[in-house]
Design an enzyme around this catalytic site. Sequence first.
Site, PDB file in Angstrom:
ATOM      1  N   PHE A  23       0.863  -1.194   0.000  1.00  0.00           N
ATOM      2  CA  PHE A  23       0.000   0.000   0.000  1.00  0.00           C
ATOM      3  C   PHE A  23       0.898   1.242   0.000  1.00  0.00           C
ATOM      4  CE2 PHE A  23      -3.429   2.784   1.170  1.00  0.00           C
ATOM      5  CZ  PHE A  23      -4.587   2.105   0.837  1.00  0.00           C
ATOM      6  N   GLU A  59      -1.068  -5.770   7.792  1.00  0.00           N
ATOM      7  CA  GLU A  59      -0.656  -7.187   7.703  1.00  0.00           C
ATOM      8  C   GLU A  59       0.792  -7.414   8.168  1.00  0.00           C
ATOM      9  OE1 GLU A  59      -2.539  -5.764   5.021  1.00  0.00           O
ATOM     10  OE2 GLU A  59      -4.256  -6.743   5.970  1.00  0.00           O
ATOM     11  N   ALA A  81       3.869   2.626   4.893  1.00  0.00           N
ATOM     12  CA  ALA A  81       3.556   4.064   4.861  1.00  0.00           C
ATOM     13  C   ALA A  81       2.071   4.229   5.141  1.00  0.00           C
ATOM     14  CB  ALA A  81       3.919   4.660   3.506  1.00  0.00           C
ATOM     15  N   VAL A  82       1.774   4.701   6.324  1.00  0.00           N
ATOM     16  CA  VAL A  82       0.381   4.965   6.673  1.00  0.00           C
ATOM     17  C   VAL A  82       0.177   6.474   6.545  1.00  0.00           C
ATOM     18  CG1 VAL A  82      -1.454   4.567   8.327  1.00  0.00           C
ATOM     19  CG2 VAL A  82       0.546   3.057   8.323  1.00  0.00           C
ATOM     20  N   ILE A  83      -0.700   6.832   5.603  1.00  0.00           N
ATOM     21  CA  ILE A  83      -0.901   8.256   5.310  1.00  0.00           C
ATOM     22  C   ILE A  83      -2.343   8.630   5.659  1.00  0.00           C
ATOM     23  CG2 ILE A  83      -0.767  10.060   3.532  1.00  0.00           C
ATOM     24  CD1 ILE A  83       1.206   8.277   2.014  1.00  0.00           C
ATOM     25  N   THR A  87     -10.777   9.455   6.769  1.00  0.00           N
ATOM     26  CA  THR A  87     -11.485   8.684   7.809  1.00  0.00           C
ATOM     27  C   THR A  87     -10.535   8.339   8.958  1.00  0.00           C
ATOM     28  OG1 THR A  87     -10.890   6.523   6.918  1.00  0.00           O
ATOM     29  CG2 THR A  87     -12.842   7.583   5.966  1.00  0.00           C
ATOM     30  N   HIS A  89      -9.345   5.522   9.650  1.00  0.00           N
ATOM     31  CA  HIS A  89      -8.508   4.367   9.307  1.00  0.00           C
ATOM     32  C   HIS A  89      -7.051   4.550   9.743  1.00  0.00           C
ATOM     33  CE1 HIS A  89     -10.337   1.184   6.850  1.00  0.00           C
ATOM     34  NE2 HIS A  89      -9.122   0.699   6.793  1.00  0.00           N
ATOM     35  N   PHE A 114      11.476  -0.465  13.158  1.00  0.00           N
ATOM     36  CA  PHE A 114      10.227   0.198  12.782  1.00  0.00           C
ATOM     37  C   PHE A 114      10.474   1.168  11.629  1.00  0.00           C
ATOM     38  CE2 PHE A 114       6.716   3.268  13.861  1.00  0.00           C
ATOM     39  CZ  PHE A 114       5.687   2.391  13.598  1.00  0.00           C
ATOM     40  N   ARG A 128      10.361  11.648   3.827  1.00  0.00           N
ATOM     41  CA  ARG A 128      10.926  10.596   4.679  1.00  0.00           C
ATOM     42  C   ARG A 128      11.316   9.334   3.909  1.00  0.00           C
ATOM     43  NH1 ARG A 128       8.158  14.080   7.142  1.00  0.00           N
ATOM     44  NH2 ARG A 128       8.354  14.554   9.349  1.00  0.00           N
TER      45      ARG A 128
HETATM   46  C1  DLZ Z   1      -7.062   0.297   3.829  1.00  0.00           C
HETATM   47  C2  DLZ Z   1      -5.807   1.049   4.044  1.00  0.00           C
HETATM   48  C3  DLZ Z   1      -5.830   2.456   4.149  1.00  0.00           C
HETATM   49  C4  DLZ Z   1      -7.087   3.242   4.076  1.00  0.00           C
HETATM   50  N1  DLZ Z   1      -4.705   3.164   4.299  1.00  0.00           N
HETATM   51  C5  DLZ Z   1      -3.527   2.503   4.368  1.00  0.00           C
HETATM   52  C6  DLZ Z   1      -2.320   3.227   4.518  1.00  0.00           C
HETATM   53  O1  DLZ Z   1      -2.278   4.451   4.550  1.00  0.00           O
HETATM   54  N2  DLZ Z   1      -1.164   2.510   4.582  1.00  0.00           N
HETATM   55  C7  DLZ Z   1      -1.142   1.141   4.534  1.00  0.00           C
HETATM   56  O2  DLZ Z   1      -0.051   0.558   4.620  1.00  0.00           O
HETATM   57  N3  DLZ Z   1      -2.272   0.448   4.380  1.00  0.00           N
HETATM   58  C8  DLZ Z   1      -3.451   1.074   4.288  1.00  0.00           C
HETATM   59  N4  DLZ Z   1      -4.605   0.371   4.119  1.00  0.00           N
HETATM   60  C9  DLZ Z   1      -4.527  -1.091   3.926  1.00  0.00           C
HETATM   61  C10 DLZ Z   1      -4.459  -1.873   5.244  1.00  0.00           C
HETATM   62  O3  DLZ Z   1      -3.146  -1.803   5.796  1.00  0.00           O
HETATM   63  C11 DLZ Z   1      -4.799  -3.341   5.007  1.00  0.00           C
HETATM   64  O4  DLZ Z   1      -3.982  -3.874   3.996  1.00  0.00           O
HETATM   65  C12 DLZ Z   1      -6.255  -3.532   4.613  1.00  0.00           C
HETATM   66  O5  DLZ Z   1      -7.111  -2.937   5.551  1.00  0.00           O
HETATM   67  C13 DLZ Z   1      -6.617  -5.034   4.488  1.00  0.00           C
HETATM   68  O6  DLZ Z   1      -6.475  -5.684   5.754  1.00  0.00           O
END
Ligand code: DLZ
Length: 155
Positions: A23, A59, A81-83, A87, A89, A114, A128
């Site tokens: 992702f 995961e 990378a969680v952006i 929402t 999420h 990490f 980053r």
């Molecule tokens: C669904 C989702 C969303 C909205 N945002 C991110 C994100 O910014 N970074 C990331 O690594 N993964 C995201 N995901 C996917 C979730 O990590 C996951 O793969 C799904 O919810 C399926 O379990």
Amino acid sequence: MRNNKFKQLNGKNLKIAITQARFNQKITDGLLNGALKALKESGIQDKNIKVFQVPGSFEIPVFCQSLAKSKKFDGIITIGAVIQGQTAHFEYISKAVTDGIIRVSLDYNLPVAFGVITVYNIKQAQKRSGSDKGNKGYEAAMALVELITEINKIK
Ligand code: DLZ
């Protein structure tokens, strides 16, 4: 990209696993490149580096748990990378991945670095994960090799 805050280390015989979330892959590819560069600088041999992909950051912990159980690696680098979006999420994924990673590390007494960034926008993510100083994949890999080296001193 070499940074003086990191020690010169010799990781010649270390076996390292990298778990990369797909992702936001443009960003996680940048983090992965940083991590590979750091491992090379630390003397880790290519044949001792295995890169695995998972769908998203959520995961990462369960995959790291399987890696830890396998006992095949001296340490794991996590890349994600969680952006922030529109929402909640972002909060849930950030918390789950952070708590999960430290849990695997402590449960299995295995160094897990990490390299997951949790950022408010794409600009922060690019900064980053780029090729200049401050690549968080590079920093995570350097921290991992240093930690393994220090732990090996007390074995
Ligand atoms: C669904 C989702 C969303 C909205 N945002 C991110 C994100 O910014 N970074 C990331 O690594 N993964 C995201 N995901 C996917 C979730 O990590 C996951 O793969 C799904 O919810 C399926 O379990």
